[in-house]
Design a protein around this motif. Structure first.
Motif, mmCIF file in Angstrom:
data_model
loop_
_atom_site.group_PDB
_atom_site.id
_atom_site.type_symbol
_atom_site.label_atom_id
_atom_site.label_comp_id
_atom_site.label_asym_id
_atom_site.label_seq_id
_atom_site.Cartn_x
_atom_site.Cartn_y
_atom_site.Cartn_z
ATOM 1 N N ARG A 95 43.539 -33.255 -45.873
ATOM 2 C CA ARG A 95 42.203 -33.228 -45.272
ATOM 3 C C ARG A 95 42.105 -32.158 -44.184
ATOM 4 O O ARG A 95 42.383 -30.998 -44.439
ATOM 5 N N THR A 96 41.675 -32.563 -42.982
ATOM 6 C CA THR A 96 41.471 -31.582 -41.910
ATOM 7 C C THR A 96 42.613 -31.595 -40.896
ATOM 8 O O THR A 96 42.444 -31.137 -39.766
ATOM 9 N N ARG A 97 43.772 -32.117 -41.303
ATOM 10 C CA ARG A 97 44.916 -32.184 -40.387
ATOM 11 C C ARG A 97 45.904 -31.050 -40.694
ATOM 12 O O ARG A 97 46.679 -31.153 -41.624
ATOM 13 N N TRP A 98 45.835 -29.981 -39.919
ATOM 14 C CA TRP A 98 46.789 -28.877 -40.070
ATOM 15 C C TRP A 98 47.825 -28.999 -38.965
ATOM 16 O O TRP A 98 47.493 -29.112 -37.790
ATOM 17 N N THR A 99 49.121 -28.986 -39.327
ATOM 18 C CA THR A 99 50.176 -29.199 -38.347
ATOM 19 C C THR A 99 51.138 -28.004 -38.318
ATOM 20 O O THR A 99 51.032 -27.069 -39.118
ATOM 21 N N ASP A 124 37.934 -36.812 -50.251
ATOM 22 C CA ASP A 124 36.905 -37.829 -50.454
ATOM 23 C C ASP A 124 36.952 -38.926 -49.396
ATOM 24 O O ASP A 124 36.005 -39.696 -49.255
ATOM 25 N N SER A 125 38.048 -39.004 -48.637
ATOM 26 C CA SER A 125 38.158 -40.062 -47.628
ATOM 27 C C SER A 125 37.685 -39.603 -46.250
ATOM 28 O O SER A 125 37.781 -40.356 -45.285
ATOM 29 N N LEU A 126 37.166 -38.377 -46.147
ATOM 30 C CA LEU A 126 36.620 -37.917 -44.879
ATOM 31 C C LEU A 126 35.348 -38.685 -44.566
ATOM 32 O O LEU A 126 34.421 -38.755 -45.378
ATOM 33 N N LYS A 127 35.278 -39.265 -43.376
ATOM 34 C CA LYS A 127 34.090 -40.035 -43.005
ATOM 35 C C LYS A 127 32.882 -39.120 -42.799
ATOM 36 O O LYS A 127 31.770 -39.437 -43.197
ATOM 37 N N ASP A 128 33.116 -37.991 -42.176
ATOM 38 C CA ASP A 128 32.027 -37.038 -41.929
ATOM 39 C C ASP A 128 32.172 -35.878 -42.903
ATOM 40 O O ASP A 128 32.974 -34.974 -42.701
ATOM 41 N N LYS A 129 31.404 -35.904 -43.976
ATOM 42 C CA LYS A 129 31.514 -34.879 -45.022
ATOM 43 C C LYS A 129 31.096 -33.498 -44.517
ATOM 44 O O LYS A 129 31.477 -32.476 -45.089
#
Length: 297
Positions: A95-99, A124-129
């Motif tokens: 998702r939006t987690r870059w480490t 698809d599991s992102l709450k804020d599309k």
């Protein structure tokens, strides 16, 4: 008839869904999965042959920063060598987690000649599309990825799009493997992995990485497979955890592993499990080699 065939490495940091993605593409369980990072410890080939196309997927351990033990160094080597001499690299991110570990993966794939497709898993599991599109644009600025595809390995969303894209990168050539072969790994290896998966899923918090499984006996006679597996831990306290009160835990592990084995091997399975303490195995190069952790994959 034009036949296309090639190798595709699936890489990423631990626990981003690489094995789930390969299992989804293959339509069956080949790589083990759990919520615990570093569940996958080896390179595993998953072979899919369909409509004059054979894709050999290389599922890899997650590339990670910790290298304090021999087994951690082994897993990183297994992952980084997988991207050599492939036709395409699929880098999976969460998702939006870059480490920092994503940076390590990107550095490894950037040094190779193969094109790189970025698969943004669990989109698809992102709450804020609304955050997805700007994030994809930021990812495009990090590296000149050949394509970026948001998908869900768990539900299968957009996985067919990824497969079509993969096919477009494959060269023409003859199949490397028979059409009905799904992996290069032995039944013994797959049996050991299924036992390890059940332990990871049930005891991941109590028994993170100080455990491995060795198959001591595998006799397959027609409709029955008799399998004896040795579970190695590093301390006596860990042995007690695996066995559980009155043997409850090890019976549950055995029951769940046996059911998966029967599905995979398409026969009845008689599974026997033992637990043994072998202190320091995970930081002993010689012990690792004897347990199958070798660079000759």
């Amino acid at each position: 008839m034009t036949v296309k065939t090639g190798f595709v490495a699936i890489v990423g940091r631990p626990n981003v869904g690489k094995s789930t993605l390969m299992n989804r593409i293959l339509g069956q369980k080949l790589s083990i999965t759990s919520r615990k990072p570093q569940t996958t410890r080896h390179q595993i080939l998953g072979i899919k042959t369909e409509d004059d196309v054979q894709v050999i997927y290389v599922d890899t351990p997650g590339i990670h920063c910790i290298q304090d033990k021999a087994i951690n160094r082994y897993m990183n080597r297994a992952a980084t060598t997988a991207v050599r001499d492939v036709d395409l690299v699929v880098m999976v991110v969460d998702r939006t987690r870059w480490t920092e570990e994503d940076d390590l993966v990107l550095e490894a794939v950037s040094q190779q000649r193969a094109p790189v497709v970025l698969a943004v898993n669990k989109a698809d599991s992102l709450k804020d599309k609304d955050v997805l599109l700007p994030y994809l644009q930021r990812l495009a600025e990090r590296h000149s990825f050949d394509q970026i595809i948001p998908l869900s390995a768990k539900t299968g969303r957009n996985v067919d799009r990824l497969e079509n894209l993969i096919e477009s990168y494959l060269p023409e050539g003859q199949y490397f493997y028979p059409e009905d072969q799904i992996t290069d790994r032995s039944s013994r290896f797959l049996a050991a992995e299924l036992v390890r998966e059940k332990i990871m899923r049930q005891l991941g918090d109590e028994l993170p990485y100080a455990m491995t499984v060795e198959i001591e006996e595998f006799v397959h006679t027609g409709e029955l497979a008799e399998i004896s597996a040795l579970i190695l831990v590093e301390r006596a306290s860990q042995k007690r955890i695996v066995i559980g009160d009155a043997g409850y835990r090890i019976k549950q592990i055995g029951r769940e592993a046996r059911l998966d084995m029967e599905n995979l091997f398409d026969c009845k399975v008689m599974l026997n499990l033992w637990v043994k303490v072998k202190s320091g195995w995970s930081d002993d190069e010689r012990a690792l080699r004897s347990l199958g952790y070798t660079d000759q994959e």
